[in-house]
Design an enzyme around this catalytic site. Sequence first.
Site, mmCIF file in Angstrom:
data_model
loop_
_atom_site.group_PDB
_atom_site.id
_atom_site.type_symbol
_atom_site.label_atom_id
_atom_site.label_comp_id
_atom_site.label_asym_id
_atom_site.label_seq_id
_atom_site.Cartn_x
_atom_site.Cartn_y
_atom_site.Cartn_z
ATOM 1 N N ARG A 13 -10.478 -11.298 1.697
ATOM 2 C CA ARG A 13 -11.353 -12.312 1.104
ATOM 3 C C ARG A 13 -10.718 -13.697 1.175
ATOM 4 O O ARG A 13 -11.434 -14.702 1.194
ATOM 5 C CB ARG A 13 -11.671 -11.930 -0.349
ATOM 6 N N LYS B 115 0.834 -1.203 0.000
ATOM 7 C CA LYS B 115 0.000 0.000 0.000
ATOM 8 C C LYS B 115 0.869 1.253 0.000
ATOM 9 O O LYS B 115 2.004 1.214 0.471
ATOM 10 C CB LYS B 115 -0.869 0.022 1.275
#
Length: 490
Positions: free
Chosen positions: A344, A270
């Site tokens: 996920r 990130k």
Amino acid sequence: MKARIASSAPEAVEADAVAAVVFEAQDGSVDRSALDGLSGGLIGELRSAGELKGKLFETTLIHRPVGAAAKRLLAIGGGKRSEFNAARLRRCAAAAARTLKVKGVKRMAWLLDSAPSADPAAKAVAEGVTLGLYDADVYKSEDKAEGGIEELILIGAGSPEVIDRGIAIGAAQNFARELAQEPGNLLPPLKLAEKAAAMAQAAGLECEIIDEAKLRKLGMGALLGVSQGSDAPPALIVIRYVPETPSASDVHLGLVGKGVTFDTGGVSIKPAANMDEMKYDMAGAAAVLGAMQAIAALKPPVRVTAVVPAAENMVSARAQRPGDVVTTLSGKTVEVLNTDAEGRMLLADALTYAQTLGCNRLVDAATLTGAIVVALGYERTGLFSNDDEWGKSVLAASEAAGERFWPMPLDTEYKPYLKSEIADLANIGGRWGGAITAAVFLGEFANATPWAHLDIAGTAWLDKPAPDAPKGPSGVGVRSMVELAFSLVR
Ligand code: BES
Ligand code: ZN
Ligand code: ZN
């Protein structure tokens, strides 16, 4: 905080402060509220002078009100009476508690109005005041918010049971907030597991911590893949609530919460700006654990099992690479095209595991995508479901709990977005519709079990302080999940 209902007249209730809601006057001038009487007409005078308008969260504090035994009187603005409801009352109570606690108030009285009706109003005030006691400054050595309200006295109506429920739910939401504000270094997965186990023990629930070796044996390749770059071992936290007197229904609710204790993004790293916020990437886990605490206290007659996968998403020589293929617990293979789409992955294994434990209704809560913030901003949680009826139940529970969810689509047409050249699924779905493709990915692991997914990336953290809450974790999800557990037997 303890609470009681006052049997004496409002004038005679001894307290450090008495608070009540004032509304925007319909006719602009006259105030006929009970508060006006208690203030010896001062509230009416302030209103006539235009200094008190009754706007939402406006505060007016009067010392030594002549008509009341309490030392202070706080008028908290409720906005328009026609728009007022239990959710607003809860927020007003929280705002009032935040105003009064910093003034050293220990005994706080609350004068209930007639609307909404007695029990919901009393519950909303008890919840709100409890929520108002939350502060995020645990690691400050100085300038800490001092004190707290020790006793709440409700003047008016409401049953003691309802007030206790309100306090239990508020406390559970605060527990979730406390977990979510913990920094990554102080709350690695095993520490989260430890705190979950301590909560479970205090609440009288059974808690099982599945460690890395066992996860490997079970075959949770997706969870392990996320965790492999970190020195901190992962864990799967399982907490079981079994009702003493079960209802006839065979519902077994599974609550699954994303517990990424810190999300660097992994090798798909990130940007540096605001990366610190990724300490709250376990807010879904926190919400599930908070809900379990309240469920243990309030005892709905349905089975509830929490399944919380906890891992840290780090960068290292051992970290998962973009392009790696992992085998999930379900047997499906996933190509990890982006290591930052890690939530996920762990949820996939946890959803599968919840089904092996017999859960036949599923809800997951996860700070899953930045895309849900693009879609809904910071006000509403995205709600996805593979079953219309179940989705409606979850939405109804959120409305009853005063949390704002919004239904999002899950059409089969999104499925091809997740095509992989070499595995059953890719873990990302291309440039657009990122919150939806993330949900579609999870749906592949819910199978035919009625399941709802809450993307709380935009709602789990307040970027700036509000009148009723400090900047920081919101504890979103706790109240809706508790409400849901009760709604299944009504
Ligand atoms: N934890 C993030 C999502 C997130 C973003 C939570 C902002 C809270 C605030 C999640 O793991 C993530 O990084 N998602 C990616 C997915 C993408 C790589 C497909 C995202 O949303 O950018
Ligand atoms: Zn991520
Ligand atoms: Zn994440």
